[in-house]
Design a protein around this motif. Structure first.
Motif, PDB file in Angstrom:
ATOM      1  N   LEU A   1       0.824  -1.209   0.000  1.00 21.36           N
ATOM      2  CA  LEU A   1       0.000   0.000   0.000  1.00 21.36           C
ATOM      3  C   LEU A   1       0.857   1.256   0.000  1.00 21.36           C
ATOM      4  N   LEU A   2       1.964   1.233   0.746  1.00 22.97           N
ATOM      5  CA  LEU A   2       2.850   2.398   0.765  1.00 22.97           C
ATOM      6  C   LEU A   2       3.571   2.585  -0.556  1.00 22.97           C
ATOM      7  N   THR A   3       3.868   1.478  -1.231  1.00 24.48           N
ATOM      8  CA  THR A   3       4.580   1.554  -2.505  1.00 24.48           C
ATOM      9  C   THR A   3       3.681   2.066  -3.631  1.00 24.48           C
ATOM     10  N   CYS A   4       2.372   2.007  -3.435  1.00 27.98           N
ATOM     11  CA  CYS A   4       1.449   2.456  -4.483  1.00 27.98           C
ATOM     12  C   CYS A   4       1.686   3.926  -4.848  1.00 27.98           C
ATOM     13  N   ALA A   5       2.051   4.749  -3.866  1.00 31.19           N
ATOM     14  CA  ALA A   5       2.305   6.164  -4.165  1.00 31.19           C
ATOM     15  C   ALA A   5       3.481   6.316  -5.130  1.00 31.19           C
ATOM     16  N   ILE A   6       4.542   5.527  -4.913  1.00 28.34           N
ATOM     17  CA  ILE A   6       5.695   5.589  -5.816  1.00 28.34           C
ATOM     18  C   ILE A   6       5.318   5.065  -7.191  1.00 28.34           C
ATOM     19  N   THR A   7       4.534   3.979  -7.219  1.00 26.43           N
ATOM     20  CA  THR A   7       4.113   3.405  -8.494  1.00 26.43           C
ATOM     21  C   THR A   7       3.280   4.403  -9.294  1.00 26.43           C
ATOM     22  N   GLN A   8       2.371   5.101  -8.638  1.00 24.94           N
ATOM     23  CA  GLN A   8       1.552   6.091  -9.334  1.00 24.94           C
ATOM     24  C   GLN A   8       2.395   7.236  -9.880  1.00 24.94           C
ATOM     25  N   HIS A   9       3.371   7.667  -9.092  1.00 22.40           N
ATOM     26  CA  HIS A   9       4.214   8.776  -9.542  1.00 22.40           C
ATOM     27  C   HIS A   9       5.071   8.369 -10.738  1.00 22.40           C
ATOM     28  N   VAL A  10       5.675   7.204 -10.666  1.00 20.01           N
ATOM     29  CA  VAL A  10       6.495   6.731 -11.785  1.00 20.01           C
ATOM     30  C   VAL A  10       5.627   6.486 -13.019  1.00 20.01           C
ATOM     31  N   SER A  11       4.410   5.984 -12.811  1.00 19.24           N
ATOM     32  CA  SER A  11       3.496   5.780 -13.941  1.00 19.24           C
ATOM     33  C   SER A  11       3.160   7.105 -14.617  1.00 19.24           C
ATOM     34  N   ALA A  12       2.967   8.157 -13.815  1.00 17.40           N
ATOM     35  CA  ALA A  12       2.685   9.474 -14.394  1.00 17.40           C
ATOM     36  C   ALA A  12       3.856   9.961 -15.257  1.00 17.40           C
ATOM     37  N   ILE A  13       5.078   9.705 -14.807  1.00 18.70           N
ATOM     38  CA  ILE A  13       6.250  10.098 -15.601  1.00 18.70           C
ATOM     39  C   ILE A  13       6.304   9.315 -16.905  1.00 18.70           C
ATOM     40  N   PHE A  14       6.045   8.006 -16.846  1.00 18.53           N
ATOM     41  CA  PHE A  14       6.038   7.201 -18.066  1.00 18.53           C
ATOM     42  C   PHE A  14       4.935   7.658 -19.028  1.00 18.53           C
ATOM     43  N   ILE A  15       3.789   8.051 -18.483  1.00 22.88           N
ATOM     44  CA  ILE A  15       2.693   8.528 -19.329  1.00 22.88           C
ATOM     45  C   ILE A  15       3.084   9.812 -20.050  1.00 22.88           C
ATOM     46  N   ILE A  16       3.711  10.738 -19.330  1.00 20.55           N
ATOM     47  CA  ILE A  16       4.152  11.985 -19.952  1.00 20.55           C
ATOM     48  C   ILE A  16       5.200  11.709 -21.021  1.00 20.55           C
ATOM     49  N   MET A  17       6.120  10.797 -20.745  1.00 21.80           N
ATOM     50  CA  MET A  17       7.140  10.465 -21.741  1.00 21.80           C
ATOM     51  C   MET A  17       6.529   9.822 -22.971  1.00 21.80           C
ATOM     52  N   GLY A  18       5.554   8.920 -22.766  1.00 25.35           N
ATOM     53  CA  GLY A  18       4.886   8.299 -23.906  1.00 25.35           C
ATOM     54  C   GLY A  18       4.105   9.299 -24.729  1.00 25.35           C
ATOM     55  N   ILE A  19       3.432  10.232 -24.054  1.00 24.21           N
ATOM     56  CA  ILE A  19       2.700  11.267 -24.780  1.00 24.21           C
ATOM     57  C   ILE A  19       3.649  12.134 -25.597  1.00 24.21           C
TER      58      ILE A  19
END
Length: 298
Positions: free
Chosen positions: A48-66
Motif C-alpha cells: 500500500l505504501l509503494t502504491c504512491a511511488i508506483t503512481q508517480h512513476v506511472s505518471a512520468i512514463f505517461i508523460i514520456m509516452g505522450i
C-alpha cells in the motif's frame, strides 16, 4: 574492595562513593535491549505504501509516452488538450468533494475549505491562460541546444522529481506549509516537461504537453493524497489504472519502452517490498545503560 561492599544503587541524586559512570557488573548487561522500537513490516502494508511511488512513476512514463507520440505525429494535440481539460475537471470535482466532506474537517472550517477550492480554481485558470500565451516562446526555448543535451537534462530533472517527491499522505510540515522537497520536485517535473515540449514542432503540441504535465505533477498529487487517506480500494484501483495506462501507452511507442516501463513498475511495486521484508532480519539495534537517557514525561 570497600566500594564493592557498599550496596550500589542506580540513582544520581545520592552520593554513594562511586564514579558517576560506575555500573555494577551484574547490572551492566541486564539492561541490554535489542531493537526496542522496531516494528516488523508486513508485505501488504508495504504494498500500500509503494502504491504512491508506483503512481508517480506511472505518471512520468505517461508523460514520456505522450511526448514521443506527439513528436512522431501519431497523437492529435487537440485531443490531448481536451483530455487534459476533462481530467482536470473530473479531478477537481473529486478533490473538492473529498476535501469538503472530510469528517476530520470541522463544520466551521468548511467555508475556509471552499474558499481554498475557489482560489485553486482561479490559479488553475491563470496557469491555463499563461501557458497558452507562452507556448510560442516555449517551442523555441532550446532551438540552439543539441538533442543529446535535451535528453540528458530531461532525464536529470525527472530523476530529481522522483527522488525529491513527497510520497506521504500528509503534504505539509508541522507549520502547515508545503515541504521544500515537494515544491522542488514539482518544479523539476514541470521544467523537464518544458524542456521536452521545446522539441515539438507546433504550438498546440507544446501547449497540450505542458498542460498535461501541470495536471499530472501539480494537481494530481493533491487528489492522490486525499484518496490515500480516504479509501484503500480506490487507492489500489487508481494504482492499477495508472500502471496499466503507462504500459499501454508505452506499447504504442515501442516494444522496448513497453517492456522497460512494465519491468520498472513490477520491480517498484512487488519486488522492492519483498527485498525490504528480507532485509528486516539484519536489523540489530542495541540499546543499553551506555546510551543517553530519554526522559518519559506523562
Amino acid at each position: 574492595m570497600e566500594q564493592e561492599q557498599v550496596e550500589w544503587e542506580k540513582v544520581l541524586w545520592k552520593t554513594q562513593g562511586f564514579e558517576d559512570n560506575y555500573i555494577h557488573p551484574r547490572y551492566f548487561l541486564e539492561s541490554l535491549r535489542k531493537n526496542p522500537n522496531f516494528t516488523p513490516y508486513t508485505y501488504y502494508s508495504l504494498l500500500l505504501l509503494t502504491c504512491a511511488i508506483t503512481q508517480h512513476v506511472s505518471a512520468i512514463f505517461i508523460i514520456m509516452g505522450i511526448f514521443l507520440q506527439l513528436r512522431e505525429g501519431s497523437l492529435n494535440p487537440r485531443g490531448l488538450l481536451w483530455a487534459s481539460i476533462g481530467a482536470f475537471c473530473v479531478g477537481y470535482g473529486c478533490w473538492s468533494f473529498l476535501d469538503s466532506w472530510n469528517p476530520s474537517v470541522p463544520l466551521h472550517n468548511r467555508k475556509a475549505v471552499m474558499e481554498k477550492h475557489l482560489k485553486a480554481l482561479k490559479s488553475s485558470i491563470l496557469v491555463f491562460l499563461s501557458l497558452m500565451s507562452l507556448s510560442p516562446v516555449l517551442r523555441t526555448l532550446t532551438a540552439a541546444t543539441s538533442p543529446d543535451s535535451i535528453w540528458a537534462l530531461s532525464a536529470i530533472l525527472f530523476s530529481l522529481n522522483m527522488l525529491l517527491a513527497d510520497y506521504s499522505a500528509m503534504p505539509t510540515n508541522e507549520h502547515g506549509q508545503a515541504r521544500l522537497s515537494s515544491v522542488l520536485s514539482m518544479n523539476a517535473a514541470i521544467s523537464g516537461s518544458v524542456v521536452l515540449a521545446s522539441r515539438l514542432s507546433t504550438d498546440m503540441s507544446v501547449f497540450a504537453l505542458v498542460l498535461c504535465s501541470v495536471v499530472a505533477f501539480a494537481f494530481f498529487p493533491l487528489l492522490r493524497r486525499l484518496i490515500q487517506a480516504t479509501s484503500t480500494i480506490a487507492w489500489v484501483a487508481l494504482t492499477l489504472v495508472l500502471g496499466a495506462s503507462a504500459v499501454v501507452l508505452a506499447s504504442y511507442v515501442s516494444d522496448t519502452f513497453m517492456y522497460l516501463s512494465g519491468f520498472a513498475l513490477v520491480v517498484i511495486t512487488f519486488v522492492a517490498p519483498a527485498i525490504l521484508m528480507w532485509a528486516q532480519k539484519f536489523k540489530n539495534e542495541i540499546r543499553g545503560p551506555w546510551d543517553v537517557a530519554v526522559p518519559i514525561v506523562s
